[in-house]
Enzyme design. Sequence first.
Site, PDB file in Angstrom:
ATOM      1  CG  HIS A 166      -0.678   0.087   2.704  1.00 28.17           C
ATOM      2  ND1 HIS A 166      -1.035   0.302   3.678  1.00 28.17           N
ATOM      3  CD2 HIS A 166       0.942  -0.249   2.781  1.00 28.17           C
ATOM      4  CE1 HIS A 166      -0.402   1.069   4.560  1.00 28.17           C
ATOM      5  NE2 HIS A 166       1.008   0.395   4.451  1.00 28.17           N
ATOM      6  CB  CYS A 185       3.576   5.163   5.209  1.00 32.97           C
ATOM      7  SG  CYS A 185       4.809   4.544   6.868  1.00 32.97           S
ATOM      8  CG  HIS A 191       5.236   0.376   2.921  1.00 33.28           C
ATOM      9  ND1 HIS A 191       4.828   1.480   2.338  1.00 33.28           N
ATOM     10  CD2 HIS A 191       5.276   0.098   3.940  1.00 33.28           C
ATOM     11  CE1 HIS A 191       4.060   1.959   3.568  1.00 33.28           C
ATOM     12  NE2 HIS A 191       3.868   0.732   4.301  1.00 33.28           N
ATOM     13  CG  HIS A 193       2.643  -3.717   6.004  1.00 32.58           C
ATOM     14  ND1 HIS A 193       3.370  -3.731   7.243  1.00 32.58           N
ATOM     15  CD2 HIS A 193       2.313  -2.458   5.608  1.00 32.58           C
ATOM     16  CE1 HIS A 193       3.274  -1.984   7.218  1.00 32.58           C
ATOM     17  NE2 HIS A 193       2.495  -1.273   6.384  1.00 32.58           N
ATOM     18  CG  ASP A 231      -1.809 -13.399  -0.242  1.00 38.63           C
ATOM     19  OD1 ASP A 231      -2.161 -12.865   0.352  1.00 38.63           O
ATOM     20  OD2 ASP A 231      -2.408 -14.754  -0.615  1.00 38.63           O
ATOM     21  CG  HIS A 232       0.748 -12.579  -2.899  1.00 38.43           C
ATOM     22  ND1 HIS A 232       0.440 -13.047  -2.042  1.00 38.43           N
ATOM     23  CD2 HIS A 232       2.112 -13.045  -3.511  1.00 38.43           C
ATOM     24  CE1 HIS A 232       1.395 -13.910  -1.388  1.00 38.43           C
ATOM     25  NE2 HIS A 232       1.995 -13.791  -2.298  1.00 38.43           N
ATOM     26  CD  GLU A 278      -0.042  -1.015   7.958  1.00 35.54           C
ATOM     27  OE1 GLU A 278      -0.511  -0.728   7.883  1.00 35.54           O
ATOM     28  OE2 GLU A 278       0.574  -0.444   9.206  1.00 35.54           O
TER      29      GLU A 278
HETATM   30 ZN   LIG Z   1       2.248   0.658   5.649  1.00 35.79          ZN
END
Ligand SMILES: [Zn+2]
Length: 308
Positions: A166, A185, A191, A193, A231-232, A278
């Site tokens: 995100h 961020c 980046h 998580h 996911d992904h 997260e």
């Molecule tokens: Zn983040």
Amino acid sequence: MEEITSHFSHGEGRSCVIKRRACFSASHLYKLPELSDDDNSALFGPCSIAPGHGHNYELIVTMEGELNQYGMVLNLSDVKQAIKSEVISQLDFRFLNDTWPEFDLSKSEGCLPTTESLVRVIWKRLKSHLPLKSLRLYENPKLWADYKGNAMDAYLTVQTHFAAAHRLAREDLPQNENEKIFGKCARPNGHGHNYIVDITVKGKINPRTGMICDLSALNSLINDLVVEPFDHTFLNKDIPYFADCVPTAENIALHISDKLTNPINAIGANLYKIKLQESPNNAAEVYAKVPESKTDSKDSKDRISLLR
Ligand SMILES: [Zn+2]
Ligand SMILES: [Zn+2]
């Protein structure tokens, strides 16, 4: 010098919550004698395969009381002994269906020893011995039930995970503003998580199946509505909702809550809480809005027919 006495009674009479953990291993079988093998299989899946299967259970006993003159709510060795004699020594290395009369399925009032029905019966065993506030029973690290002494009401939590990227930034603000608000961020290419999600549902334990709702139906909803679509992905680009909503942990938790509320209601339970971790350092929790009329409208008969 006259203060010495009060120094040694510090805390006496004040309220405090304490917890004690205990573990046991036990097996169980989900098979109702009034149903055919096919119906048991349809209802309970592989949990209906004889002679059963086992879990390493972990019980967390939460108690509340006032500190005594020794600075304790209760003597911990008394707590340990009560849990051992009333629960652990009776269940450890046993086949749960054959332990307590509450699980005797040959009687009409017998109930399957699911995690949520087991934690309720453990409460019955412990309540006259300890000042219980709540009980949590882990069937495994990703499935647990909570009980707070309220008739057939219980909570069941399923933990799942997904990996996603995100970027935290508002499209209507310049980059330097976004970096001031969101720091690293806000960097343009995002980046990622490994998100961990706890989905907690609340409902009434069915007096026969021992279930709040059909667990495999709940797992399917979570998989279809959360894990599979998220996911992904790069959340900002792949999930339309986050095209104009900053995918902070808080917003992701809220979105998951909104997506799951009605479908979970349709399988006979109520979404209670979403916790989104997260990273080990931060998490967001949101409580779902539960329409009161819907909570009351589902009785256990509705649920068993939904289960089937
Ligand atoms: Zn983040
Ligand atoms: Zn099991």
